[in-house]
Design a protein around this motif. Structure first.
Motif, short mmCIF file in Angstrom:
data_model
loop_
_atom_site.label_atom_id
_atom_site.label_comp_id
_atom_site.label_asym_id
_atom_site.label_seq_id
_atom_site.Cartn_x
_atom_site.Cartn_y
_atom_site.Cartn_z
N MET A 1 27.29 46.06 54.02
CA MET A 1 28.25 46.90 54.71
C MET A 1 28.07 46.78 56.22
N LEU A 2 29.13 46.43 56.94
CA LEU A 2 29.08 46.32 58.39
C LEU A 2 29.93 47.42 59.00
N ILE A 3 29.34 48.17 59.93
CA ILE A 3 30.05 49.22 60.64
C ILE A 3 30.09 48.84 62.12
N THR A 4 31.28 48.71 62.69
CA THR A 4 31.37 48.52 64.13
C THR A 4 31.45 49.91 64.78
N GLY A 5 30.80 50.05 65.93
CA GLY A 5 30.73 51.37 66.55
C GLY A 5 29.81 52.31 65.80
N GLY A 6 28.81 51.75 65.15
CA GLY A 6 27.93 52.54 64.29
C GLY A 6 27.08 53.56 65.00
N ALA A 7 26.82 53.36 66.29
CA ALA A 7 25.99 54.29 67.05
C ALA A 7 26.81 55.39 67.72
N GLY A 8 28.12 55.36 67.49
CA GLY A 8 29.00 56.35 68.10
C GLY A 8 29.05 57.64 67.32
N PHE A 9 29.87 58.56 67.81
CA PHE A 9 30.02 59.88 67.22
C PHE A 9 30.43 59.80 65.75
N ILE A 10 31.59 59.21 65.48
CA ILE A 10 32.06 59.12 64.09
C ILE A 10 31.25 58.09 63.33
N GLY A 11 30.99 56.94 63.95
CA GLY A 11 30.28 55.87 63.26
C GLY A 11 28.93 56.26 62.71
N SER A 12 28.17 57.03 63.47
CA SER A 12 26.83 57.42 63.01
C SER A 12 26.91 58.35 61.81
N HIS A 13 27.94 59.19 61.75
CA HIS A 13 28.11 60.07 60.58
C HIS A 13 28.59 59.28 59.36
N VAL A 14 29.41 58.27 59.61
CA VAL A 14 29.83 57.40 58.49
C VAL A 14 28.61 56.68 57.93
N VAL A 67 33.72 46.04 55.59
CA VAL A 67 33.68 46.29 57.03
C VAL A 67 34.45 47.58 57.32
N ILE A 68 33.80 48.51 58.02
CA ILE A 68 34.48 49.70 58.53
C ILE A 68 34.51 49.57 60.05
N HIS A 69 35.70 49.38 60.57
CA HIS A 69 35.87 49.09 62.00
C HIS A 69 36.20 50.38 62.76
N LEU A 70 35.17 50.93 63.41
CA LEU A 70 35.29 52.18 64.15
C LEU A 70 35.17 52.00 65.66
N ALA A 71 34.63 50.88 66.10
CA ALA A 71 34.43 50.65 67.53
C ALA A 71 35.76 50.64 68.27
N ALA A 72 35.81 51.35 69.40
CA ALA A 72 37.05 51.42 70.16
C ALA A 72 36.80 51.99 71.55
N GLN A 73 37.73 51.71 72.43
CA GLN A 73 37.85 52.44 73.69
C GLN A 73 38.72 53.65 73.34
N ALA A 74 38.16 54.85 73.39
CA ALA A 74 38.85 56.01 72.82
C ALA A 74 39.35 57.01 73.85
N SER A 75 39.27 56.68 75.13
CA SER A 75 39.71 57.60 76.17
C SER A 75 41.16 57.33 76.55
N VAL A 76 42.01 58.34 76.37
CA VAL A 76 43.41 58.20 76.76
C VAL A 76 43.50 57.96 78.27
#
Length: 309
Positions: A1-14, A67-76
């Motif tokens: 299982m590969l998680i992008t953005g895994g160290a982020g807010f949502i990614g770490s909980h996933v 693959v769960i792709h969560l990595a992103a630039q998330a600031s509007v």
């Protein structure tokens, strides 16, 4: 299982949800907004950008089934100031991960999208058939990525699924980045700082991050196809939210009410019937329960206690 953005807010909980259910997980993160301290010790972590040519070596070495792709630039706001970076991270980066997923025979590609793609609602609650009216480069980049995934899946046979999240909140949300209003309110109250509420009559649909992680795990199944809203399907005004946090925390301060900001959506709530019916997903946390856990996290963090939520 590969998680992008895994160290982020949502990614770490996933990742926590997946590890708890006996998945072997690998994380890819560039740590611009994520933190290594968010990651479980059971996770193998790569420090890498989505557009780094070396990303292919992760697929070669790890051979992920999912693959769960969560990595992103998330600031509007950041997207409006720097649309090029937003595009290369959210759209080009997604295409890169998607193509590698197909090349290395990934069984399911899961993409995290956003309620922002809908723009100003034509009706409530917003279902997956609602028209798209992106009102920021962030929303546009996410919807562009969705279209690439939809067409690539059709043309190339990649098994994919898209989850559109409403307003996600919970522990580990980065209050110094594009923080949600809940994180901002809590940290202002704990820091005895001024709290500004811009009008306060706007409604939002808040969903707890652990419920989002649960939805991600369920969406790995073979039945998950197309687009799903992930939400509480419940409207809460910003003013009501503030007083709920204030009462739960025992920290009472009169907020400063200011005019509504230009371009802000008045009401937002997502219909979640499809994800409930097809994936048997349900919210495990009420707003009060999620806020209580989130408050506990930030209070422990402020007192330098070990945080385990």
């Amino acid at each position: 299982m590969l998680i992008t953005g895994g160290a982020g807010f949502i990614g770490s909980h996933v990742i926590d949800e997946l590890v708890k259910n006996d998945f072997q997980v690998v994380s890819v993160d560039n740590y611009i907004t994520g933190f290594k301290s968010n990651l479980s010790d059971a996770v193998k972590a790569y420090t890498m950008d989505l557009n780094d040519p070396k990303l292919e070596s992760v697929f070669i070495n790890e051979q992920p089934d999912y693959v769960i792709h969560l990595a992103a630039q998330a600031s509007v706001m950041a997207s409006m100031n720097n649309p090029q970076f937003d595009f290369f991270t959210n759209t080009v980066g997604t295409v890169n991960v998607m193509v590698l997923s197909k090349k290395y025979h990934v069984k399911k590609f899961l993409f995290a999208s956003t309620a922002a793609v809908y723009g100003e609602p034509e009706y409530l609650p917003i279902d997956e058939k609602h028209s798209i009216n992106s009102q920021s480069f962030y929303a546009l980049s996410k919807h562009s990525a969705e279209n690439y995934i939809r067409h690539y899946s059709q043309f190339k046979g990649l098994d994919s699924c898209i989850l559109r999240f409403s307003n996600v909140y919970g522990p580990r949300q980065n209050e110094n980045g594009e923080a949600g209003v809940i994180s901002i309110f809590i940290n202002r109250l704990l820091g005895e700082e001024k709290v500004s509420i811009y009008d306060g009559g706007q409604t939002r649909d808040f969903v707890y991050v652990k419920d989002v992680a649960f939805a991600c795990r369920l969406a790995l199944g073979v039945k998950a196809k197309g687009i799903y809203n992930v939400s509480s399907c419940s409207e809460t005004t910003i003013e009501e939210l503030y007083y709920k946090i204030s009462n739960l925390s025992g920290l009472h301060a009169m907020p400063i009410f200011e005019p509504k900001r230009f371009g802000e959506i008045e009401k937002s709530v997502l219909n979640n019937i499809r994800v409930k019916d097809e994936l048997q997903w349900f919210t495990q946390y009420s707003l009060s329960e999620g806020l209580q856990e989130t408050l506990q996290y930030y209070m422990q963090k402020k007192s330098n206690e070990k945080v385990s939520i």
